[in-house]
Design an enzyme around this catalytic site. Structure first.
Site, PDB file in Angstrom:
ATOM      1  N   THR A  46      77.860 -42.420   7.725  1.00  0.00           N
ATOM      2  CA  THR A  46      76.890 -42.641   6.200  1.00  0.00           C
ATOM      3  C   THR A  46      75.382 -42.713   6.704  1.00  0.00           C
ATOM      4  O   THR A  46      74.987 -43.465   7.657  1.00  0.00           O
ATOM      5  CB  THR A  46      77.548 -43.694   5.460  1.00  0.00           C
ATOM      6  N   ASP A  47      74.600 -42.323   6.028  1.00  0.00           N
ATOM      7  CA  ASP A  47      73.041 -42.386   6.016  1.00  0.00           C
ATOM      8  C   ASP A  47      72.744 -43.850   5.981  1.00  0.00           C
ATOM      9  O   ASP A  47      71.692 -44.395   6.137  1.00  0.00           O
ATOM     10  CB  ASP A  47      72.261 -41.506   4.989  1.00  0.00           C
ATOM     11  N   GLU A  48      73.709 -44.745   5.440  1.00  0.00           N
ATOM     12  CA  GLU A  48      73.363 -46.040   5.132  1.00  0.00           C
ATOM     13  C   GLU A  48      73.232 -46.919   6.399  1.00  0.00           C
ATOM     14  O   GLU A  48      72.572 -48.042   6.400  1.00  0.00           O
ATOM     15  CB  GLU A  48      74.343 -46.803   4.154  1.00  0.00           C
ATOM     16  N   LYS A  73      80.175 -49.921   9.194  1.00  0.00           N
ATOM     17  CA  LYS A  73      80.199 -48.490   9.454  1.00  0.00           C
ATOM     18  C   LYS A  73      79.198 -48.266  10.671  1.00  0.00           C
ATOM     19  O   LYS A  73      79.472 -47.275  11.525  1.00  0.00           O
ATOM     20  CB  LYS A  73      79.489 -47.681   8.300  1.00  0.00           C
ATOM     21  N   TYR A 125      78.955 -53.530   4.250  1.00  0.00           N
ATOM     22  CA  TYR A 125      79.453 -52.080   4.222  1.00  0.00           C
ATOM     23  C   TYR A 125      78.807 -51.224   5.348  1.00  0.00           C
ATOM     24  O   TYR A 125      79.432 -50.756   6.158  1.00  0.00           O
ATOM     25  CB  TYR A 125      79.462 -51.389   3.024  1.00  0.00           C
TER      26      TYR A 125
HETATM   27  P1  NAD Z   1      87.029 -43.622  -1.007  1.00  0.00           P
HETATM   28  O1  NAD Z   1      86.846 -45.197  -1.208  1.00  0.00           O
HETATM   29  O2  NAD Z   1      86.961 -42.808  -2.334  1.00  0.00           O
HETATM   30  O3  NAD Z   1      88.371 -43.544  -0.159  1.00  0.00           O
HETATM   31  C1  NAD Z   1      88.724 -44.211   0.854  1.00  0.00           C
HETATM   32  C2  NAD Z   1      90.165 -43.715   1.366  1.00  0.00           C
HETATM   33  O4  NAD Z   1      90.547 -44.412   2.715  1.00  0.00           O
HETATM   34  C3  NAD Z   1      91.375 -44.135  -0.040  1.00  0.00           C
HETATM   35  O5  NAD Z   1      92.184 -43.305   0.031  1.00  0.00           O
HETATM   36  C4  NAD Z   1      91.979 -45.249   0.641  1.00  0.00           C
HETATM   37  O6  NAD Z   1      93.202 -45.499   0.330  1.00  0.00           O
HETATM   38  C5  NAD Z   1      92.021 -45.067   2.198  1.00  0.00           C
HETATM   39  N1  NAD Z   1      91.766 -46.389   2.950  1.00  0.00           N
HETATM   40  C6  NAD Z   1      91.280 -47.180   3.142  1.00  0.00           C
HETATM   41  N2  NAD Z   1      91.608 -48.238   3.847  1.00  0.00           N
HETATM   42  C7  NAD Z   1      92.474 -47.514   4.579  1.00  0.00           C
HETATM   43  C8  NAD Z   1      93.224 -48.134   5.747  1.00  0.00           C
HETATM   44  N3  NAD Z   1      93.033 -49.486   6.354  1.00  0.00           N
HETATM   45  N4  NAD Z   1      94.023 -47.167   6.253  1.00  0.00           N
HETATM   46  C9  NAD Z   1      94.425 -46.163   5.891  1.00  0.00           C
HETATM   47  N5  NAD Z   1      93.418 -45.559   4.587  1.00  0.00           N
HETATM   48  C10 NAD Z   1      92.705 -46.301   4.174  1.00  0.00           C
HETATM   49  O7  NAD Z   1      85.650 -43.299   0.195  1.00  0.00           O
HETATM   50  P2  NAD Z   1      84.988 -41.805   0.041  1.00  0.00           P
HETATM   51  O8  NAD Z   1      83.760 -42.191  -0.890  1.00  0.00           O
HETATM   52  O9  NAD Z   1      85.964 -40.690  -0.248  1.00  0.00           O
HETATM   53  O10 NAD Z   1      84.133 -42.050   1.539  1.00  0.00           O
HETATM   54  C11 NAD Z   1      84.909 -41.698   2.499  1.00  0.00           C
HETATM   55  C12 NAD Z   1      84.262 -41.777   3.883  1.00  0.00           C
HETATM   56  O11 NAD Z   1      83.094 -41.058   3.919  1.00  0.00           O
HETATM   57  C13 NAD Z   1      83.963 -43.266   4.158  1.00  0.00           C
HETATM   58  O12 NAD Z   1      84.176 -43.393   5.564  1.00  0.00           O
HETATM   59  C14 NAD Z   1      82.741 -43.572   3.727  1.00  0.00           C
HETATM   60  O13 NAD Z   1      81.940 -44.434   4.480  1.00  0.00           O
HETATM   61  C15 NAD Z   1      81.955 -42.104   4.012  1.00  0.00           C
HETATM   62  N6  NAD Z   1      80.973 -41.538   3.363  1.00  0.00           N
HETATM   63  C16 NAD Z   1      80.922 -41.838   1.883  1.00  0.00           C
HETATM   64  C17 NAD Z   1      79.953 -41.340   1.036  1.00  0.00           C
HETATM   65  C18 NAD Z   1      79.964 -41.241  -0.489  1.00  0.00           C
HETATM   66  O14 NAD Z   1      78.961 -41.029  -0.978  1.00  0.00           O
HETATM   67  N7  NAD Z   1      81.112 -41.587  -1.127  1.00  0.00           N
HETATM   68  C19 NAD Z   1      78.918 -40.714   1.751  1.00  0.00           C
HETATM   69  C20 NAD Z   1      78.739 -40.821   2.939  1.00  0.00           C
HETATM   70  C21 NAD Z   1      79.947 -41.207   3.900  1.00  0.00           C
HETATM   71  O1  DAU Z   2      74.737 -43.029   0.874  1.00  0.00           O
HETATM   72  C1  DAU Z   2      75.980 -42.915   1.266  1.00  0.00           C
HETATM   73  C2  DAU Z   2      76.796 -44.078   0.635  1.00  0.00           C
HETATM   74  O2  DAU Z   2      76.569 -43.602  -0.752  1.00  0.00           O
HETATM   75  C3  DAU Z   2      78.468 -44.207   1.059  1.00  0.00           C
HETATM   76  O3  DAU Z   2      78.351 -44.556   2.422  1.00  0.00           O
HETATM   77  C4  DAU Z   2      79.089 -45.245   0.206  1.00  0.00           C
HETATM   78  O4  DAU Z   2      80.486 -45.247   0.593  1.00  0.00           O
HETATM   79  C5  DAU Z   2      78.867 -44.810  -1.077  1.00  0.00           C
HETATM   80  O5  DAU Z   2      79.538 -45.780  -2.161  1.00  0.00           O
HETATM   81  C6  DAU Z   2      77.407 -44.590  -1.635  1.00  0.00           C
HETATM   82  O6  DAU Z   2      76.748 -46.111  -1.540  1.00  0.00           O
HETATM   83  P1  DAU Z   2      75.791 -46.226  -2.680  1.00  0.00           P
HETATM   84  O7  DAU Z   2      75.610 -48.010  -2.910  1.00  0.00           O
HETATM   85  O8  DAU Z   2      74.282 -45.480  -2.692  1.00  0.00           O
HETATM   86  O9  DAU Z   2      76.558 -45.777  -4.471  1.00  0.00           O
HETATM   87  P2  DAU Z   2      76.418 -46.429  -5.586  1.00  0.00           P
HETATM   88  O10 DAU Z   2      77.251 -45.279  -6.308  1.00  0.00           O
HETATM   89  O11 DAU Z   2      77.590 -47.790  -5.358  1.00  0.00           O
HETATM   90  O12 DAU Z   2      75.245 -46.631  -6.115  1.00  0.00           O
HETATM   91  C7  DAU Z   2      74.389 -45.696  -6.013  1.00  0.00           C
HETATM   92  C8  DAU Z   2      73.075 -46.526  -6.864  1.00  0.00           C
HETATM   93  O13 DAU Z   2      73.342 -46.725  -8.047  1.00  0.00           O
HETATM   94  C9  DAU Z   2      72.686 -47.587  -5.724  1.00  0.00           C
HETATM   95  O14 DAU Z   2      71.254 -47.657  -5.935  1.00  0.00           O
HETATM   96  C10 DAU Z   2      73.425 -48.672  -7.028  1.00  0.00           C
HETATM   97  C11 DAU Z   2      73.061 -48.236  -8.145  1.00  0.00           C
HETATM   98  N1  DAU Z   2      74.199 -48.549  -9.317  1.00  0.00           N
HETATM   99  C12 DAU Z   2      75.377 -48.384  -8.952  1.00  0.00           C
HETATM  100  C13 DAU Z   2      76.335 -48.917  -9.798  1.00  0.00           C
HETATM  101  C14 DAU Z   2      77.732 -48.715  -9.282  1.00  0.00           C
HETATM  102  C15 DAU Z   2      73.748 -49.004 -10.309  1.00  0.00           C
HETATM  103  O15 DAU Z   2      72.733 -49.082 -10.841  1.00  0.00           O
HETATM  104  N2  DAU Z   2      74.644 -49.473 -11.378  1.00  0.00           N
HETATM  105  C16 DAU Z   2      76.074 -49.342 -11.244  1.00  0.00           C
HETATM  106  O16 DAU Z   2      76.960 -49.935 -11.818  1.00  0.00           O
END
Ligand code: NAD
Ligand code: DAU
Length: 343
Positions: free
Chosen positions: A130-132, A162, A158
């Site tokens: 992730t970019d985080e 990562k 988190y």
């Molecule tokens: P998500 O939370 O929607 O899904 C995570 C999945 O992993 C779920 O199906 C869960 O059951 C499974 N899981 C969790 N713990 C596990 C374990 N111990 N063993 C096997 N399976 C397990 O997550 P997402 O948003 O789809 O993110 C997927 C990946 O992409 C993550 O690694 C996250 O860090 C990365 N990522 C997410 C974003 C975003 O914006 N959502 C952006 C950049 C990177």
């Molecule tokens: O940048 C990549 C990341 O993006 C991934 O690595 C993470 O897995 C993914 O969850 C996401 O993280 P963020 O923290 O950026 O996403 P989130 O949707 O939780 O929040 C987006 C922005 O919105 C953040 O600045 C917090 C704000 N927010 C979020 C929630 C849930 C609110 O203002 N209100 C809310 O209720």
């Protein structure tokens, strides 16, 4: 001699991005064998994978990536060529409440998968990061972006977990010669996004005429990418990316949280008076912004979905798939929501 068919283990494939990747791969490579390994935590939904469960090239295995025995057994049975690790605890707010499981799954789980890769041999291990891991950028320096050389500088449990996993992946490459790649993507949005995250949470609340909880002043900036574009980038990296390399993924689409929430209100015909400013997230990152030059130049990847189209497709998906998210928010999730949001 019969050629072995390409076999890919996709971990976390019952979650948001992982499921979109499973669909992408089965559609684009009908001759590949795709195995989804997922623990089915609160964030994993087997119903999401229902459309592909009967596909003879697809197998679902319920297991924890930290469970060495289960992981090794799967490697013995399937002899995978590639592992793409999406499995993770992914929600920043939950990591602030309770970091332990983030360290376990995101770090130890990654190590377990890579140990299996070392033992059984693999063509590629890909870590979905992730970019985080780069921390955040100031709002008053729009000229700054995250490149692959930006130092790791994390803010939340988190992102720290990562980042630890990324360092471990690079260490397994250098020390053991494991053929790895890492991608670091910006915020995704699209179908099957779990309703605890900003965009689906706001859509679901707006549809139920519930308050829209914006943290702080809503001025934090995220760099949004349609999930299909992320999947296409990972597909390119696992096939053409250079071993040992990190690739940033993002489409230069920075937006303030408050502007996203207003777009959702407008699209659903809801009043902005639903917007409710709530306490800020602890350690809240101000701005994320990816410089995707490397993946543009080396692999020719480009984002294909503009935000104005992607957000409307996403909102329409939530309108058309109410059962999917209503089932989620009516269950255990409600306890989490009540604890997190005092509104
Ligand atoms: P998500 O939370 O929607 O899904 C995570 C999945 O992993 C779920 O199906 C869960 O059951 C499974 N899981 C969790 N713990 C596990 C374990 N111990 N063993 C096997 N399976 C397990 O997550 P997402 O948003 O789809 O993110 C997927 C990946 O992409 C993550 O690694 C996250 O860090 C990365 N990522 C997410 C974003 C975003 O914006 N959502 C952006 C950049 C990177
Ligand atoms: O940048 C990549 C990341 O993006 C991934 O690595 C993470 O897995 C993914 O969850 C996401 O993280 P963020 O923290 O950026 O996403 P989130 O949707 O939780 O929040 C987006 C922005 O919105 C953040 O600045 C917090 C704000 N927010 C979020 C929630 C849930 C609110 O203002 N209100 C809310 O209720």
């Amino acid at each position: 001699m019969i050629n072995k068919i390409m076999t890919i283990i996709i971990t976390g494939g019952a979650g948001f991005i992982g499921s979109n990747f499973v669909f992408h791969m089965l559609k684009k490579y009908p001759d590949y064998r795709i195995i989804c390994l997922d623990k089915l935590t609160y964030a994993g939904n087997l119903s999401t994978l229902a459309p592909v469960m009967e596909n003879s090239n697809f197998r679902f295995v319920k297991a924890d990536i930290c469970d060495r025995e289960a992981v090794y057994k799967l490697f013995e049975e399937e002899n995978p060529d590639i592992v793409v690790n999406f499995a993770a605890e992914s929600h920043v707010d939950r990591s602030i409440e309770d970091p332990g499981i983030f360290l376990q799954t995101n770090i130890m789980g990654t190590a377990t998968l890579m140990n299996a890769c070392r033992k059984y041999g693999i063509v590629r291990y890909h870590q979905v990061s992730t970019d985080e891991v780069y921390g955040d950028l100031p709002l008053d320096r729009p000229d700054l972006f995250f490149t692959e050389e930006t130092p790791i500088h994390t803010s939340s449990p988190y992102s720290s977990s990562k980042a630890a996993a990324d360092l471990l992946v690079l260490a397994y490459h250098r020390t053991y010669g494991l053929p790895v790649t890492i991608s670091r993507c910006s915020n995704n949005y699209g179908p099957y996004h779990f309703p605890e995250k900003l965009i689906p949470l706001m859509i679901a609340n707006a549809l139920n005429d519930k308050p829209l909880p914006v943290y702080g002043e809503g001025l934090n900036v995220r760099d949004w990418l349609y999930v299909e574009d992320h999947c296409k980038a990972i597909d390119l990296i696992i096939h053409n990316g250079k071993i040992g390399e990190v690739y940033n993924i993002g489409g230069h689409n920075e937006m303030k949280n408050i502007d996203i929430v207003k777009i959702i209100c407008k699209a659903l015909g809801k009043l902005e008076s639903l917007i409710t400013y709530v306490s800020d997230r602890k350690g809240h990152d101000m701005r994320y912004a990816i410089d995707p030059t490397k993946i543009y130049n080396e692999l020719g990847w480009r984002p294909e979905t503009m935000f104005k189209d992607g957000i409307h497709k996403t909102i329409q998906w939530y309108l058309d798939n109410k059962e999917w998210w209503e089932t989620i928010i009516s269950g255990e999730y409600q306890n989490y929501y009540d604890k997190m949001y005092d509104i």
